[in-house]
Design an enzyme around this catalytic site. Structure first.
Site, PDB file in Angstrom:
ATOM      1  N   SER A 247       0.725  -1.238  -0.032  1.00  0.00           N
ATOM      2  CA  SER A 247      -0.218   0.104   0.125  1.00  0.00           C
ATOM      3  C   SER A 247       0.904   1.320  -0.043  1.00  0.00           C
ATOM      4  O   SER A 247       1.722   1.391  -0.743  1.00  0.00           O
ATOM      5  CB  SER A 247      -0.775  -0.239   1.280  1.00  0.00           C
ATOM      6  OG  SER A 247      -1.901   0.815   1.139  1.00  0.00           O
TER       7      SER A 247
ATOM      8  N   HIS B 146      -2.300  -0.878  -3.447  1.00  0.00           N
ATOM      9  CA  HIS B 146      -3.260   0.202  -3.278  1.00  0.00           C
ATOM     10  C   HIS B 146      -2.858   1.411  -3.936  1.00  0.00           C
ATOM     11  O   HIS B 146      -1.903   1.685  -4.016  1.00  0.00           O
ATOM     12  CB  HIS B 146      -3.545   0.400  -1.821  1.00  0.00           C
ATOM     13  CG  HIS B 146      -4.264  -0.746  -0.935  1.00  0.00           C
ATOM     14  ND1 HIS B 146      -4.214  -0.671   0.325  1.00  0.00           N
ATOM     15  CD2 HIS B 146      -4.748  -2.110  -1.308  1.00  0.00           C
ATOM     16  CE1 HIS B 146      -4.588  -1.875   0.826  1.00  0.00           C
ATOM     17  NE2 HIS B 146      -5.125  -2.652  -0.404  1.00  0.00           N
TER      18      HIS B 146
ATOM     19  N   ASP C 261      -5.194  -4.256   5.533  1.00  0.00           N
ATOM     20  CA  ASP C 261      -5.534  -5.288   4.405  1.00  0.00           C
ATOM     21  C   ASP C 261      -4.467  -6.395   4.403  1.00  0.00           C
ATOM     22  O   ASP C 261      -3.145  -5.995   4.327  1.00  0.00           O
ATOM     23  CB  ASP C 261      -5.733  -4.417   3.312  1.00  0.00           C
ATOM     24  CG  ASP C 261      -6.456  -5.154   2.215  1.00  0.00           C
ATOM     25  OD1 ASP C 261      -6.955  -6.282   2.483  1.00  0.00           O
ATOM     26  OD2 ASP C 261      -6.389  -4.956   1.005  1.00  0.00           O
TER      27      ASP C 261
END
Lengths: 293, 207
Positions: free
Chosen positions: B21, B48, B147
């Site tokens: 991310s 992400h 996540d």
């Protein structure tokens, strides 16, 4: 007999017993078979990974421990099945989603549609209808709405009812307006709805050119000759066999040189039907029917 | 110890899934270009992207374009329905969940965000684990949310190999730390040692 059964069970050693994942796969197979038997919906050609995921989140929502518990409820309770369908179908949509696609549709394809005295458009898998209204607005601005008929279909009756009402939450309007302007909108988006409390009610004039109907791409046939078919982000949930059969249905429904618009990430490259269509705007996934198969 | 485990199970790793991310671009630059051209794994990545990046698809192309120029392996965006090849790096497209089907092909989905993310690392990892079972390696890198933790746990339960970037070497340490909390991590590696570790591992397997 009993003795024999027990010894058979004992014969399965621990390593031969199915894993947790294999048990879930088996349960889902039973569930699919039950739904097929009871309601005639065939989920066996859905992309299994995402279907499995949606079934699991459905279990959480319905507070069930495992897939097997779902089966008797679905067999014996039609309303339960309807809410199951609502949960497993993905209905994420917005007006003029991917504005550039709509801009190309407006600039490139609508000019071609102008030559027809009557324009039939099929929006297959319309979900809650946002894109159907988007389309009607653009047709109106290009002077085509009066001779157009949009057939908007979905297999989810709940979504279809929302689409038919054409009432959307006011909080979505800024996004819709922004998208509308990016498509090259010629008026003000506010011209097309009436604000009431916290909702926007789409104008009746747009609805007059829409026909909403239940249609299941898996088992239902073509129902009219179309000049344009829009089916975005539906095929991604199907396996290749089902994708090919749906693309065949679209090919059959389209007039000679009719247009097909798919989702942003949907490709014909891996399809057996790829020679049935030629790309008009590759980036925007707009294809045209070629006549031989 | 690890290599013994692999030999004993007679594993042959087929795929590496990476979740990353905030700070991901920099981290990936230290990993992906160091894999050889014929690296025998399929490398599948959920990166992400911020809202602003998602607005234009050109930024997506930038990420792929950059790594195409700097990697020895083939680099591309995963396409719905595509069969997964080895020696290839795949990026999940922006704004879609990327899943792996049992027949080792990709599928996409527009389900709601998971852990506020679409694509979600958990969605990729869980479906990859169901497909590749113990032939899968999962790797969590720098990031600002949790996540991927559930997905990494799933890989561990299926006897796959689980790796996490050492939080001390991460731009943002929230994601690696969250993954470590599940106590299912086989190796915690400093950023610069991740690529050599994986190259050695695949070399060992061959020998």
């Amino acid at each position: 007999m009993k003795m024999q059964a027990e010894s058979t069970i004992k014969q399965k050693t621990v390593s031969q017993l199915p894993s947790h994942g294999e048990i879930i796969d088996f349960e889902i197979k039973l569930l699919i078979e039950a739904i097929q038997f009871r309601y005639g919906y065939d989920f066996s050609h859905y992309a299994q990974a995402s279907l499995t995921r949606r079934i699991s989140s459905c279990l959480k929502k319905f507070e069930l421990g495992n897939v097997s518990e779902l089966i008797p409820k679905i067999i014996h309770d039609v309303e339960y099945f309807e809410s199951f369908l609502r949960e497993v179908s993905v209905t994420v949509t917005e007006m003029f989603r991917d504005p550039l696609v709509f801009k190309v549709l407006r600039d490139k394809i609508f000019t071609q549609l102008q030559t027809y005295s009557r324009i039939n458009i099929w929006h297959a898998g319309c979900a809650t209808g946002e894109e159907v209204y988007s389309l009607a607005i653009m047709l109106k601005e290009e002077g085509l709405l009066s001779r157009s008929r949009i057939y908007a279909t979905d297999f989810n009756n709940h979504s279809l009812a929302i689409a038919e009402q054409g009432i959307y939450k006011a909080e979505k309007i800024p996004l819709f307006t922004k998208n509308y302007l990016l498509t090259g909108g010629k008026a003000s988006f506010a011209d097309y709805y009436q604000a009431k409390h916290s909702h926007a009610i789409m104008h009746e004039e747009l609805k007059q050119h829409m026909t909403f109907a239940h249609h299941n791409l898996i088992k239902d046939q073509c129902f009219a000759q179309m000049h344009l078919i829009i089916c975005r982000n539906v095929l991604i949930y199907f396996d290749r066999t089902l994708q090919d059969s749906v693309l065949g249905l679209f090919h059959q429904s389209l007039v000679h040189r009719g247009y097909l618009l798919l989702g942003d990430k949907e490709s014909l490259d891996f399809s057996q039907k790829k020679n049935c269509f030629t790309a008009i705007a590759k980036e925007q996934r707009i294809f045209q029917k070629v006549s031989y198969e | 110890m690890l290599l013994m485990k692999i030999a004993a199970l007679n594993n042959t790793y087929k795929a590496l899934v990476i979740g990353v991310s905030a700070g991901g671009f920099q981290a990936l630059k230290h990993i992906l270009p160091r894999f050889p051209k014929n690296f025998p794994l399929s490398v599948i990545i959920v990166q992400h992207r911020g809202e602003a990046v998602q607005e234009t698809s050109s930024k997506d192309d930038f990420l792929i374009h950059h790594f195409q120029q700097h990697c020895q392996m083939t680099v591309k965006e995963a396409i719905s329905g595509e069969k997964i090849c080895k020696s290839t790096i795949y990026f999940a497209p922006a704004k879609y969940h990327l899943l792996i089907e049992k027949e080792e092909s990709f599928s996409l989905s527009l389900e709601p965000p998971v852990n506020f993310s679409i694509p979600s690392i958990d969605v990729l990892f869980e479906s990859a684990s169901a497909c590749y079972k113990n032939c899968l390696i999962g790797l969590i890198l720098t990031g600002a949310n949790s996540d991927g933790s559930m997905g990494l746990r799933e890989i561990h339960l299926n006897n796959g190999l689980t790796l996490v970037q050492n939080p001390a070497t991460a731009d943002v340490d929230v994601m690696p730390k969250a993954a470590m909390e599940s106590h299912t991590v086989d190796y915690i590696l400093p950023l610069l040692e991740i690529a050599p570790f994986l190259c050695d591992l695949m070399q060992e397997e061959k020998g």
